[in-house]
Design an enzyme around this catalytic site. Structure first.
Site, short mmCIF file in Angstrom:
data_model
loop_
_atom_site.label_atom_id
_atom_site.label_comp_id
_atom_site.label_asym_id
_atom_site.label_seq_id
_atom_site.Cartn_x
_atom_site.Cartn_y
_atom_site.Cartn_z
N GLY A 98 0.84 -1.21 0.00
CA GLY A 98 0.00 0.00 0.00
C GLY A 98 0.86 1.24 0.00
CG ASN A 99 -0.18 4.56 -1.70
OD1 ASN A 99 -0.96 5.32 -1.15
ND2 ASN A 99 -0.46 3.93 -2.84
CG HIS A 100 2.86 6.81 3.68
ND1 HIS A 100 2.64 6.19 4.89
CD2 HIS A 100 4.15 6.56 3.37
CE1 HIS A 100 3.75 5.61 5.29
NE2 HIS A 100 4.68 5.81 4.38
CB ALA B 182 -1.28 7.29 -4.06
#
Ligand SMILES: Cc1cc2nc3c(=O)[nH]c(=O)nc-3n(C[C@H](O)[C@H](O)[C@H](O)COP(=O)(O)O)c2cc1C
Length: 420
Positions: free
Chosen positions: A218-220, A286
């Site tokens: 995943g990402n922030h 994102a």
């Protein structure tokens, strides 16, 4: 004040919170608290009816100022003139059907309406009422009159009303009202109704690519910038669809239809389906560039001899922006659709974030690109943003540090200009 003569982010504003007599009046207390927590001076001006729902003591204690409802209190101070002249922002929460009728007629029969007649600052109304009252032709006319005169009338939320019924007419969440009202104070022009008749698709949040039932890549991304874009586009009159990946616990963007997805491939299919009749697509999500080639059906074990967890093979995800640009070229989207990409860049040894963004807009073929400098963890999860907007014809506009709502307004200004 900033160069455009509007308050800066850090400035403490004098804010009047008007409260009219609706069942949602108790939420005004949270709005007062929201402004106070951000360092602003708040004065509450309720209508006489509002005090049937929440007592003056609550508003006096929260705001630290006395509360009155009539122009005939403290006559020596001529309160409506002083409060109206000093205000940097007036927010009425909830704005009842009756209050909007009186405001549209220009009446000054209590302290709140008389204050509005004096004020020259941005005025934001957050209506709340039953769906029938919101749809009534008299209310529609009053809202149109107020908007024509420059008053910002937020669209109400869709959801549970006083009883068991649901529909449009619910008061937006207090934090949404605070964010939108402060954006209005910073740049009232961002609330022009210049996207009426336009369908805007926004992607927001991060994607998750499953490794096994418990792990993912995943990402922030928090989804804040995408949700702010959706909310601002809706307040400018657009019909808005949001394809939302994983977001922080944010309230549903006001006035937008939300389609929830998890992975990049889910997002790509939702975009494919919902972009067909979009006039504007803004890709703020994102999206993971890669996903595991295989997703295990059961939890992968750390100590297993073959230790597959150490060697998760990655394959490339679809490039949603590039695919949409191609689909427009092949006639699947309207030829005049405006496509806006996002680039979250940290820069590298050879290139600054801006240089990388220049390369990206040329490579992707979109019309506009918002470039965020995310070095040092900037932007992700934050409430403000900063960067540049690049256009396909080589124009570069610096976007000064502002709330994600103000940045959304700047991006939408660029969209409107590009479509002119
Ligand atoms: C229990 C109750 C709930 C009400 N809720 C609303 C509401 O949510 N929105 C609205 O427009 N009017 C609502 N009303 C009607 C207003 O209170 C009424 O129109 C009043 O005159 C509004 O006065 P004001 O606009 O001066 O505050 C409600 C009335 C009652 C008794």
């Amino acid at each position: 004040m900033n160069a455009a003569g509007h308050p800066d982010l850090s400035e403490s504003l004098k804010i009047v919170v008007g409260v009219a007599g609706g069942i949602a009046a108790y939420k005004a207390a949270h709005v007062v608290r929201g402004f106070k927590e951000r360092g602003h001076d708040v004065r509450v001006v309720p209508t006489e009816s509002a005090l049937n729902f929440v007592g003056a003591a609550t508003f006096e204690a929260l705001s630290g100022h006395p509360v009155s409802t009539t122009v005939f209190d403290a006559v020596d101070e001529v309160q409506h003139v002083r409060i109206g002249q000093e205000a940097d922002l007036i927010v009425v929460v909830p704005a009842t059907a009756d209050f909007m009728a009186r405001a549209a007629q220009g009446r000054g029969d209590d302290l709140l309406t008389a204050t509005l007649l004096v004020a020259t600052c941005p005025v934001v109304l957050a209506p709340a009422m039953h769906t029938e009252m919101w749809h009534h032709p008299a209310t529609r006319d009053n809202v149109a009159t107020l908007r024509r005169r420059g008053t910002i009338v937020l669209d109400p939320a869709h959801g549970r009303l006083t009883g068991k019924d649901t529909g449009p007419g619910r008061l937006p969440e207090p934090e949404q009202i605070v964010d939108l009202a402060l954006a209005a104070a910073a740049r009232p022009s961002h609330f022009r109704r210049d996207l009426e008749g336009t369908h805007v698709l926004v992607t927001a949040g991060g994607t998750q690519e499953a490794i096994d039932p418990v792990r993912f890549i995943g990402n922030h991304s928090s989804g804040r910038q995408g949700f702010a874009l959706a909310e601002m586009a809706a307040q400018r009159g657009a019909e808005v669809t949001v394809v939302a990946g994983v977001t922080d616990a944010l309230p549903t963007p006001l006035g937008a239809r939300v389609i929830k997805v998890v992975s990049a491939r889910d997002m790509a299919s939702a975009v494919e389906e919902h972009s067909r009749r979009a006039d504007v697509c803004i890709f703020a999500a994102a999206v993971a560039d890669f996903r595991p080639e295989h997703t295990a059906n059961s939890k992968m074990k750390k100590g297993k001899a073959d230790d597959a967890l150490r060697r998760v093979n990655l394959v490339e995800n679809p490039d949603i922006l590039a695919t949409t640009v191609r689909r427009r070229a092949s006639g699947e989207l309207p030829a005049e659709a405006t496509l806006v990409g996002f680039a979250a860049e940290t820069g590298d040894a050879e290139n600054s974030p801006l240089e990388l963004a220049r390369q990206k807009i040329a490579r992707k073929g979109c019309d506009l690109l918002m470039c965020n400098d995310v070095s040092g963890g900037r932007t992700f999860g934050a409430t403000d943003n900063v960067g540049w907007i690049l256009s396909a014809d080589g124009e570069e506009t610096e976007v000064p540090l502002g709330s994600k709502f103000t940045v959304a307004g700047v991006i939408l200004d660029a969209v409107v200009d590009a479509r002119a």
